[in-house]
Each structure stands twice: as structure tokens, then as C-alpha cells.
Design an enzyme around this catalytic site. Structure first.
Site, mmCIF file in Angstrom:
data_model
loop_
_atom_site.group_PDB
_atom_site.id
_atom_site.type_symbol
_atom_site.label_atom_id
_atom_site.label_comp_id
_atom_site.label_asym_id
_atom_site.label_seq_id
_atom_site.Cartn_x
_atom_site.Cartn_y
_atom_site.Cartn_z
ATOM 1 N N LYS A 10 0.436 -1.236 -0.210
ATOM 2 C CA LYS A 10 0.224 -0.093 -0.416
ATOM 3 C C LYS A 10 0.437 1.240 -0.014
ATOM 4 O O LYS A 10 0.109 2.032 -0.751
ATOM 5 C CB LYS A 10 -0.468 -0.241 0.902
ATOM 6 C CG LYS A 10 -1.903 -0.545 1.051
ATOM 7 C CD LYS A 10 -3.445 -0.635 2.047
ATOM 8 C CE LYS A 10 -4.531 -1.541 1.811
ATOM 9 N NZ LYS A 10 -5.540 -1.595 3.081
ATOM 10 N N LYS A 56 -4.477 -8.016 -8.728
ATOM 11 C CA LYS A 56 -5.296 -8.502 -7.800
ATOM 12 C C LYS A 56 -7.276 -7.110 -8.323
ATOM 13 O O LYS A 56 -6.656 -6.078 -7.956
ATOM 14 C CB LYS A 56 -5.486 -8.315 -5.831
ATOM 15 C CG LYS A 56 -6.604 -8.518 -4.934
ATOM 16 C CD LYS A 56 -6.323 -8.225 -3.676
ATOM 17 C CE LYS A 56 -6.775 -6.764 -3.273
ATOM 18 N NZ LYS A 56 -6.501 -6.878 -1.915
ATOM 19 N N LYS A 81 -11.020 -2.764 -5.329
ATOM 20 C CA LYS A 81 -12.453 -1.302 -5.155
ATOM 21 C C LYS A 81 -11.668 -0.218 -5.094
ATOM 22 O O LYS A 81 -11.796 0.705 -5.772
ATOM 23 C CB LYS A 81 -13.450 -1.120 -3.574
ATOM 24 C CG LYS A 81 -12.315 -1.679 -2.525
ATOM 25 C CD LYS A 81 -13.360 -2.046 -1.332
ATOM 26 C CE LYS A 81 -13.158 -2.960 -0.624
ATOM 27 N NZ LYS A 81 -13.672 -3.580 0.756
HETATM 28 P P1 AMP Z 1 -11.316 -5.965 2.314
HETATM 29 O O1 AMP Z 1 -11.960 -5.403 0.857
HETATM 30 O O2 AMP Z 1 -9.056 -5.789 1.788
HETATM 31 O O3 AMP Z 1 -11.970 -5.310 2.770
HETATM 32 O O4 AMP Z 1 -11.460 -7.650 1.528
HETATM 33 C C1 AMP Z 1 -12.159 -8.199 2.246
HETATM 34 C C2 AMP Z 1 -11.708 -9.171 2.270
HETATM 35 O O5 AMP Z 1 -12.543 -9.445 0.873
HETATM 36 C C3 AMP Z 1 -11.229 -10.109 2.567
HETATM 37 O O6 AMP Z 1 -11.408 -11.762 3.008
HETATM 38 C C4 AMP Z 1 -10.322 -9.994 1.105
HETATM 39 O O7 AMP Z 1 -9.311 -11.446 1.286
HETATM 40 C C5 AMP Z 1 -10.738 -10.508 0.174
HETATM 41 N N1 AMP Z 1 -11.062 -10.397 -1.358
HETATM 42 C C6 AMP Z 1 -10.946 -8.387 -1.939
HETATM 43 N N2 AMP Z 1 -10.586 -8.827 -2.733
HETATM 44 C C7 AMP Z 1 -10.002 -10.058 -2.738
HETATM 45 C C8 AMP Z 1 -9.445 -10.801 -4.080
HETATM 46 N N3 AMP Z 1 -9.551 -9.295 -5.323
HETATM 47 N N4 AMP Z 1 -10.112 -11.740 -4.246
HETATM 48 C C9 AMP Z 1 -10.479 -12.441 -3.427
HETATM 49 N N5 AMP Z 1 -10.553 -12.309 -2.320
HETATM 50 C C10 AMP Z 1 -9.864 -10.798 -1.984
#
Ligand code: AMP
Ligand code: TRP
Length: 349
Positions: free
Chosen positions: A126, A210, A213
Site C-alpha cells: 500500500k 488483484k 475496489k
Molecule cells: P477488503 O476489501 O480488503 O476489506 O477485503 C475483504 C475480504 O475480501 C477479505 O477477506 C479479502 O481477502 C477478500 N478479497 C478482497 N479482494 C479480493 C480478491 N480480488 N480476490 C479474492 N478475495 C478478495
């Protein structure tokens, strides 16, 4: 209960409890859905106790516009419910309504070693290419707050995508060091649950990145708020190579974009990657992409429609989050109180 959620060791005194969180720092994506949300629903339906948290305190580790943050938190709650989380069976709440998260995180800041934090790859990612000196102390301490989220509920299992594995391992280290330093067996050693065909969904524009968002390109991701036409258009325009699909998974090895689309198909359809390739092997993307678009629209468009319906009544969403927070607090308070007692704080009121 399935194989995924078993008591962590026959001798463990901890009752199985699932905890996970998602940051409301933007709209949720297909990556969140396949890597996290879909599993959250399955675990709820398996009958394990499930606690799901919209981690707004984590979100503000990078700047968030206050009104947008509130909107995104409600929208994430709507996404959970639309995807199948039943707030009477699961506990669904936003983190900042349960102050014990921040309090336990402070204790853990005093347990966690700087050397452990310096190894966290998400912080490095990040801040890469940016002025790390200008990132917040909160962003650096973020994994310690995440450990507090999990251990405040004595959670034994944490379903997450691949990118969160290191943070759950850190949580285990923090629990073990706390137990060791204070000569107690108070915190469980939590298991990450990283399962499914799409634990790492990649960007539609670049198969080595990856899906996120926070990617500046909206074409790189499918948002859970996208309507049917947008979903289909993004998948039709997804970057691919010129080869036909292989008949076996091994043939996807050096083809990140092709592998990503096949993984997405597999996860959405519930078929194995091999079964998908048996059907589409030898065919080009001209045939595969429309089939994928049709499947994605069938699975995702109902979620976005239901989210829109739920978002029409924000007061009802706030009521659900408030009730969830009351239930979460009832579990968290005794665990926080006991932690403070263990570390030697006077508790006289
Ligand atoms: P976050 O959006 O970073 O808060 O992620 C929330 C959950 O979604 C976590 O368990 C992440 O590991 C999962 N996650 C976020 N982006 C991905 C992605 N591109 N592929 C798989 N899992 C994801
Ligand atoms: N760090 C996680 C992410 O970015 C979100 C999160 C915060 C979380 N607390 C958690 C996930 C506790 C699982 C358990 O994806």
C-alpha cells in the site's frame, strides 16, 4: 458443520466461532464476493456461530470522506444481506459501534513486536511508490486492530481471501505471545479458512494484479452494484490472450488472464476448473466470454437489485447494524474485561 469448521484441536476448549470483516472503503467487488462474502453465507448456513463486521475503523487508515464512508458502510451492509447473510442468524455490525475493538487493539499494540509489523506485505504494497513517511500510523498498526477484531470474540475460524493470510498468521502470533507472556490459555490460535476456486480474483485489465475496489479503472473490476449490462460489458471487454482455452488446468499456468476468467466461471458455477475446461477447452474467448457474462449476470444481478431495494431504507440498515452491535458487545465486553484483568488493570467500577 463441514470440514472447514472443526474445533481447533480435539483438546481445545474454544467453541467454534467464525469472524470476518470487510472494509467499507469503497463499493464491494466480485473479488470480495467470491473471496469472502460467498463463504460467509455458506458458513452461516452450516450452522456455526458467525460474526461479520464492517471494519470502518480500518477504512479510515487511509483518508475517507465522512459522508461517503457512511454511505459505503450502509451499502456494504446491504451487500451482505442481499448476498444471503441473515442478520437474525449472523451478527452483522460496524466495528466502531463496539468500542472494545479499539481498546483491545491498544493492548495488542503493546504485545506486537515492530519486527513482526515490518514484515507485513500489505503495508509494503500500500505504500510502495508513495512516500511511506506520509502514511498514517493507523495504516501501519492496522494488523494489530485486525487481531483485536478476531480475538475479541475468541474466534476460531476466519474466512478470508488469500491476501489476508499473513494478517491471520500475525493474529496467531499475537495470541500465542499474549498467552505465553501472561502464562494463560486465554486466546485461541485462530485458523484462516481460505477456500474456493477464487480466493484471489484478479483485475479484468491485468491478470497479475488483484481485483480491488481501490483500482482507478472501473473496467478492472465488477462492482456488486453494477447492473446486468455493465457486468456483461466489462466481461466482454476483459483482457485476454489470443489462444483457445486449454482442456486441462495445467494449460492455464502462464496465462493469468485466461486463468482468472476460468476461475471466476468455476467459482460462480460451483463446477471444478477441470469441468469448466472440459466444456470450453479448444474454444476461443468469443464463445467463453458470453457464457461467462450470462452466468455472472444470473448470479450477481439479483444481488445488485436487492441492494438497491435495501438502500431505499437506510434507517432500517442502521437499525440492523445497531442490533448487531448490541449482540457483538455482549460477547466482547466480558472478553475485554478479562483481558484487562490479566494484564493488571484495576477494575473498580
Ligand atoms: P477488503 O476489501 O480488503 O476489506 O477485503 C475483504 C475480504 O475480501 C477479505 O477477506 C479479502 O481477502 C477478500 N478479497 C478482497 N479482494 C479480493 C480478491 N480480488 N480476490 C479474492 N478475495 C478478495
Ligand atoms: N484486513 C481485512 C481486509 O482488508 C479486513 C479485516 C479487518 C478483517 N478485520 C478483520 C478480515 C478480521 C478478517 C477478520 O480484507
Amino acid at each position: 458443520m463441514t470440514d472447514a469448521v472443526q474445533a481447533p484441536g480435539a483438546e481445545s476448549r474454544f467453541t467454534p466461532r467464525v469472524f470476518s470483516g470487510i472494509q467499507p472503503s469503497g463499493g464491494l467487488t466480485l473479488g470480495n464476493y467470491l473471496g469472502a462474502l460467498k463463504r460467509f453465507v455458506e458458513m452461516q448456513d452450516e450452522g456455526t456461530e458467525t460474526v461479520y463486521c464492517l471494519v470502518d475503523l480500518h477504512a479510515i487508515t487511509v483518508w475517507q470522506d465522512p459522508d461517503k464512508l457512511r454511505h459505503q458502510t450502509r451499502e456494504a451492509a446491504a451487500a451482505f444481506i442481499a448476498a444471503g447473510i441473515d442478520p437474525t442468524r449472523s451478527i452483522l455490525f460496524n466495528q466502531s459501534q463496539v468500542s472494545a475493538h479499539a481498546e483491545l487493539a491498544w493492548i495488542f499494540n503493546c504485545i506486537t513486536r515492530l519486527g513482526w509489523m515490518n514484515r507485513m506485505t500489505q503495508f509494503k504494497d500500500k505504500t510502495a511508490g508513495k512516500n511511506a513517511e506520509n502514511s498514517s500510523l493507523g495504516l501501519y498498526a492496522y494488523p494489530s486492530l485486525m487481531a483485536a477484531d478476531i480475538l475479541l470474540y475468541h474466534a476460531t475460524h476466519v474466512p478470508v481471501g488469500e491476501d489476508q493470510k499473513q494478517h491471520v498468521e500475525l493474529t496467531r502470533d499475537i495470541a500465542a505471545k499474549f498467552n505465553h507472556d501472561y502464562k494463560v490459555d486465554f486466546f485461541p490460535i485462530t485458523e484462516p479458512v481460505i477456500e474456493g476456486a477464487a480466493t484471489r480474483v484478479m483485475s479484468l485489465r491485468d491478470g497479475t494484479k488483484k481485483m480491488s475496489k481501490s483500482d482507478p479503472s472501473d473496467m478492472s473490476r465488477i462492482n456488486l452494484t453494477d447492473d446486468a449490462d455493465t457486468i456483461a460489458q466489462k466481461l466482454r471487454k476483459a483482457r485476454t490472450d489470443a489462444e483457445p482455452l486449454p482442456s486441462e488446468a495445467a494449460g492455464l499456468k502462464d496465462r493469468p488472464e485466461a486463468r482468472n476468467l476460468v476461475n471466476i466461471f468455476s467459482a460462480l458455477s460451483g463446477q471444478s476448473v477441470d469441468a469448466v475446461l472440459q466444456e470450453f477447452g479448444g474454444q476461443g474467448f468469443g464463445a467463453f466470454k458470453p457464457a461467462l457474462a450470462e452466468l455472472a449476470v444470473a448470479k450477481l444481478a439479483p444481488i445488485s437489485t436487492e441492494m438497491t431495494r435495501l438502500m431505499a431504507d437506510p434507517a432500517e440498515i442502521d437499525r440492523i447494524l445497531g442490533q448487531g452491535a448490541d449482540r457483538a458487545d455482549a460477547i466482547a465486553q466480558p472478553i475485554l474485561a478479562k483481558t484487562l484483568d490479566i494484564v493488571g488493570m484495576i477494575r473498580s467500577r
